[in-house]
Design a protein around this motif. Structure first.
Motif, PDB file in Angstrom:
ATOM      1  N   UNK A  56       0.863  -1.180   0.000  1.00  0.00           N
ATOM      2  CA  UNK A  56       0.000   0.000   0.000  1.00  0.00           C
ATOM      3  C   UNK A  56       0.900   1.230   0.000  1.00  0.00           C
ATOM      4  N   UNK A  57       0.733   2.054  -1.050  1.00  0.00           N
ATOM      5  CA  UNK A  57       1.575   3.237  -1.235  1.00  0.00           C
ATOM      6  C   UNK A  57       3.041   2.821  -1.141  1.00  0.00           C
ATOM      7  N   UNK A  58       3.784   3.365  -0.175  1.00  0.00           N
ATOM      8  CA  UNK A  58       5.222   3.072  -0.158  1.00  0.00           C
ATOM      9  C   UNK A  58       5.591   2.034   0.909  1.00  0.00           C
ATOM     10  N   UNK A  59       4.620   1.204   1.311  1.00  0.00           N
ATOM     11  CA  UNK A  59       4.877   0.194   2.352  1.00  0.00           C
ATOM     12  C   UNK A  59       4.488  -1.192   1.848  1.00  0.00           C
ATOM     13  N   UNK A  60       5.414  -2.127   1.993  1.00  0.00           N
ATOM     14  CA  UNK A  60       5.107  -3.534   1.721  1.00  0.00           C
ATOM     15  C   UNK A  60       5.037  -4.249   3.072  1.00  0.00           C
ATOM     16  N   UNK A  61       3.908  -4.882   3.359  1.00  0.00           N
ATOM     17  CA  UNK A  61       3.714  -5.560   4.651  1.00  0.00           C
ATOM     18  C   UNK A  61       3.786  -7.064   4.461  1.00  0.00           C
ATOM     19  N   UNK A  62       4.782  -7.675   5.056  1.00  0.00           N
ATOM     20  CA  UNK A  62       4.950  -9.140   5.002  1.00  0.00           C
ATOM     21  C   UNK A  62       4.299  -9.753   6.237  1.00  0.00           C
ATOM     22  N   UNK A  63       3.502 -10.794   6.034  1.00  0.00           N
ATOM     23  CA  UNK A  63       2.856 -11.485   7.154  1.00  0.00           C
ATOM     24  C   UNK A  63       3.594 -12.782   7.471  1.00  0.00           C
ATOM     25  N   UNK A  64       3.580 -13.133   8.753  1.00  0.00           N
ATOM     26  CA  UNK A  64       4.169 -14.397   9.233  1.00  0.00           C
ATOM     27  C   UNK A  64       5.591 -14.578   8.717  1.00  0.00           C
ATOM     28  N   UNK A  65       6.392 -13.549   8.888  1.00  0.00           N
ATOM     29  CA  UNK A  65       7.772 -13.569   8.376  1.00  0.00           C
ATOM     30  C   UNK A  65       8.697 -14.299   9.367  1.00  0.00           C
ATOM     31  N   UNK A  66       9.359 -15.388   8.939  1.00  0.00           N
ATOM     32  CA  UNK A  66      10.306 -16.068   9.841  1.00  0.00           C
ATOM     33  C   UNK A  66      11.483 -15.158  10.170  1.00  0.00           C
ATOM     34  N   UNK A  67      11.857 -15.116  11.429  1.00  0.00           N
ATOM     35  CA  UNK A  67      12.996 -14.285  11.848  1.00  0.00           C
ATOM     36  C   UNK A  67      13.873 -15.089  12.807  1.00  0.00           C
ATOM     37  N   UNK A  68      15.123 -14.658  12.943  1.00  0.00           N
ATOM     38  CA  UNK A  68      16.040 -15.350  13.846  1.00  0.00           C
ATOM     39  C   UNK A  68      17.209 -14.441  14.202  1.00  0.00           C
ATOM     40  N   UNK A  69      17.912 -14.812  15.237  1.00  0.00           N
ATOM     41  CA  UNK A  69      19.169 -14.147  15.604  1.00  0.00           C
ATOM     42  C   UNK A  69      20.158 -15.236  15.990  1.00  0.00           C
TER      43      UNK A  69
END
Ligand code: SF4
Length: 207
Positions: A56-69
């Motif tokens: 939407x406009x200048x934002x891309x929203x990712x859902x359920x994005x896997x993350x880690x550190x």
């Protein structure tokens, strides 16, 4: 890699912050049970649990994005991460608006932010908690204090997992809303009245 070195789930931080014994029952003993609060939480998460994206406009929203550190030894997923066209990232955690101290949610959000920073090599200074019931966002600054709390909580959880021991029950106002109360049997240890008064004050409903 030993079990004690396995990555810790991001959700464990929120569980530990609420009650260390609850965290141990879920992440050490794999106990889990449904109550009205967890069911509402699951319903609120239903949409954001499906991977996908919206622009939407200048934002891309990712859902359920896997993350880690790798540095912290954390793994999990973000309900939503906004990728803004100016390069900044903004995690949004969905909650079903139950009465609970904000600190638990903020800790989990800060851990997500720290994962995103490590993965994308960019500072993540803000995020938000979206309350499903009120349909409002509460913006959260990822402060040095929150980051320090994340580090300390990860260390405490790792020590608990390495010990293999359940922390004692808190046996206070938190237990009334805990889905694990039947498994935990917190009343087996009598509470200190002073402790209970403090906890009841701390865990008063926000709304
Ligand atoms: S019942 Fe109480 S002591 Fe037991 S896990 Fe839940 S909050 Fe913790």
């Amino acid at each position: 890699m030993s079990e004690a070195e396995d990555p810790i789930m991001l959700s464990a931080l929120q569980h530990w912050s609420y009650c260390p014994r609850q965290c141990a029952l879920i992440h050490l003993e794999q106990a889990f049970d449904e109550n009205v609060h967890t069911m509402r939480g699951n319903a609120a998460h239903a949409r954001v649990d499906e991977p996908g994206f919206e622009s939407f406009e200048d934002v891309r929203s990712e859902r359920a994005l896997p993350v880690w550190s790798d540095r912290l030894g954390l793994v999990g997923k973000c309900d939503v991460v906004e990728f803004h066209s100016d390069g900044h990232l903004y995690p949004v955690e969905y909650k079903h608006g139950r009465k609970k101290l904000q600190v638990h949610d903020d800790l989990q959000l800060a851990a997500q932010a720290m994962c995103l920073e490590e993965m994308f090599g960019r500072p993540v200074t803000q995020g938000a908690i979206y309350h499903h019931t009120s349909r409002r966002r509460r913006e959260v600054a990822i402060t040095p204090e929150l980051r320090q709390q994340v580090e300390e909580t990860v260390a405490a959880i790792r020590a608990m997992l390495a010990s293999g021991k359940l922390p004692p029950p808190v046996n206070d106002a938190r237990c009334k809303e805990c889905s694990l109360i039947d498994i935990c049997q917190p009343q087996a240890i009598a509470p200190s009245s002073a402790h209970e008064l403090i906890a009841q004050h701390l865990f008063e409903p926000e709304d």
